[in-house]
Design a protein around this motif. Structure first.
Motif, mmCIF file in Angstrom:
data_model
loop_
_atom_site.group_PDB
_atom_site.id
_atom_site.type_symbol
_atom_site.label_atom_id
_atom_site.label_comp_id
_atom_site.label_asym_id
_atom_site.label_seq_id
_atom_site.Cartn_x
_atom_site.Cartn_y
_atom_site.Cartn_z
ATOM 1 N N LYS A 1 0.819 -1.209 0.000
ATOM 2 C CA LYS A 1 0.000 0.000 0.000
ATOM 3 C C LYS A 1 0.857 1.266 0.000
ATOM 4 O O LYS A 1 0.569 2.214 -0.728
ATOM 5 C CB LYS A 1 -0.911 -0.005 1.236
ATOM 6 C CG LYS A 1 -2.024 1.000 1.190
ATOM 7 C CD LYS A 1 -2.642 1.164 2.561
ATOM 8 C CE LYS A 1 -1.629 1.702 3.553
ATOM 9 N NZ LYS A 1 -2.086 1.631 4.950
ATOM 10 N N ASN A 2 1.906 1.277 0.808
ATOM 11 C CA ASN A 2 2.740 2.467 0.915
ATOM 12 C C ASN A 2 3.369 2.855 -0.417
ATOM 13 O O ASN A 2 3.442 4.033 -0.761
ATOM 14 C CB ASN A 2 3.824 2.238 1.967
ATOM 15 C CG ASN A 2 3.225 1.854 3.296
ATOM 16 O OD1 ASN A 2 2.325 2.529 3.780
ATOM 17 N ND2 ASN A 2 3.681 0.754 3.874
ATOM 18 N N LEU A 3 3.791 1.830 -1.163
ATOM 19 C CA LEU A 3 4.360 2.120 -2.476
ATOM 20 C C LEU A 3 3.295 2.696 -3.407
ATOM 21 O O LEU A 3 3.564 3.637 -4.155
ATOM 22 C CB LEU A 3 4.960 0.847 -3.081
ATOM 23 C CG LEU A 3 6.264 0.386 -2.423
ATOM 24 C CD1 LEU A 3 6.718 -0.941 -3.000
ATOM 25 C CD2 LEU A 3 7.341 1.441 -2.597
ATOM 26 N N PHE A 4 2.092 2.168 -3.344
ATOM 27 C CA PHE A 4 1.024 2.695 -4.193
ATOM 28 C C PHE A 4 0.691 4.137 -3.817
ATOM 29 O O PHE A 4 0.381 4.956 -4.679
ATOM 30 C CB PHE A 4 -0.226 1.816 -4.102
ATOM 31 C CG PHE A 4 -0.122 0.563 -4.937
ATOM 32 C CD1 PHE A 4 0.103 0.633 -6.302
ATOM 33 C CD2 PHE A 4 -0.266 -0.693 -4.358
ATOM 34 C CE1 PHE A 4 0.188 -0.510 -7.079
ATOM 35 C CE2 PHE A 4 -0.183 -1.845 -5.124
ATOM 36 C CZ PHE A 4 0.055 -1.753 -6.486
ATOM 37 N N LYS A 5 0.759 4.419 -2.534
ATOM 38 C CA LYS A 5 0.546 5.801 -2.087
ATOM 39 C C LYS A 5 1.599 6.712 -2.735
ATOM 40 O O LYS A 5 1.279 7.792 -3.242
ATOM 41 C CB LYS A 5 0.668 5.898 -0.562
ATOM 42 C CG LYS A 5 -0.468 5.220 0.182
ATOM 43 C CD LYS A 5 -1.545 6.205 0.569
ATOM 44 C CE LYS A 5 -2.647 5.524 1.365
ATOM 45 N NZ LYS A 5 -3.841 6.360 1.480
ATOM 46 N N ASP A 6 2.840 6.267 -2.721
ATOM 47 C CA ASP A 6 3.912 7.032 -3.369
ATOM 48 C C ASP A 6 3.610 7.208 -4.851
ATOM 49 O O ASP A 6 3.831 8.281 -5.425
ATOM 50 C CB ASP A 6 5.253 6.304 -3.216
ATOM 51 C CG ASP A 6 5.742 6.297 -1.780
ATOM 52 O OD1 ASP A 6 5.081 6.916 -0.921
ATOM 53 O OD2 ASP A 6 6.787 5.670 -1.516
#
Lengths: 159, 159
Positions: A108-113
């Motif tokens: 999820k964190n990468l997608f947020k980025d």
DNA sequence: AAGCCAGTTCACTTTTTGGTGAACTAAAAA
DNA sequence: TTTTTAGTTCACCAAAAAGTGAACTGGCTT
């Protein structure tokens, strides 16, 4: 001489090994997992592992140390004996399964980025990524509930 | 000459690549995923991929073919042009996340085999494996419900 | 203190993986 | 028909991963 494994046991060790290998685990570690699962007393000494799996001391040493750091394996000693009896920490399967579930959410964190970096040339794409993030967040909140409800179900079956 | 990637984009591609690499994906495939996520128009031609990622035609060909088989990537063509515009099938993220969840459950069958093979020398161990199987079965039934409830939540928020 | 037991360490070898480049192919264009 | 475009295939190479064997260590035993 260590007792022989049955054909059935050998096959199952291999299947378990391959499964874990395909999940990024080192080959020998996968087989050690399989071995310790399949052995009736669910434990083995250093030399027994060497014997059963036909590998070198150094390979076993490296694998076991890594697996101990990862908390997949632990050992005990028997009174009066020096050698270690290695066993799987299978009773903590909840912790392990939870880790796997959390790992799915992790991206999820990468997608947020990605969302932060993307322009708005392709709103449908941005929307998909956004929805995915929402789902992962939702999933994250449901993980503890899954374990709770499972336990409830165990206590009062057919609930 | 293909347009340059920003430092931010390059970094993010690398982070996404490493993440997927650690999950057993081949390095180049992970970076292609990252590239197609990060590009504003969410698509790139064969030669653009080569250009952006500085790799050979053959590597890209192999990677894209594999990713198409795995349904991670698809392509379209623009009228009058021959070259393919490759893009991620991100709109099917549900299918992908579901696959990941099902993959966690998959090992259940091996554990069942283990139970069938194990003697009853260590009942606690057998019990742990059995409980784990029960949980995986339970999880399996909850996977579709997770998606259903998420969709409900999207429609009537704060429900 | 000398030897042994249970593992550890490390330089080296083997195997696997990931990728390259050049030759090839199929369809479209000239 | 020849050329070009867009990608494919395959023999080969480099790097990384996995495992080996021999020397080593540190605590026990005698």
């Amino acid at each position: 001489m260590t007792q022989q494994l049955t054909e059935q046991q050998k096959e199952l060790i291999e299947k378990i090994g391959v499964f874990h290998e395909q999940n990024g685990m080192q080959p020998l570690m996968g087989r050690i997992l399989g071995l310790l699962l399949v052995l009736d007393d669910a434990e083995a000494t250093f030399d027994e592992i060497i014997d059963y799996l036909k590998v070198s001391k150094s390979a076993v040493s490296t694998a076991l140390n890594f697996m101990q750091i990862k908390k997949q394996v632990a050992y005990r000693t028997k009174p009066g004996e020096r050698k270690r009896y290695f066993y799987l920490t299978i009773k903590h399967w909840e912790r392990d399964v939870e880790k796997e579930l959390l790992h799915i959410v992790e991206i999820k964190n990468l997608f947020k980025d990605v969302i932060a970096v993307r322009g708005d040339k392709k709103p449908e794409v941005n929307q998909s990524i956004h929805e995915l993030c929402l789902f992962l967040e939702y999933l994250n909140t449901r993980i503890p509930v899954l374990f709770e409800n499972f336990k409830k179900m165990l206590n009062k079956p057919q609930g």
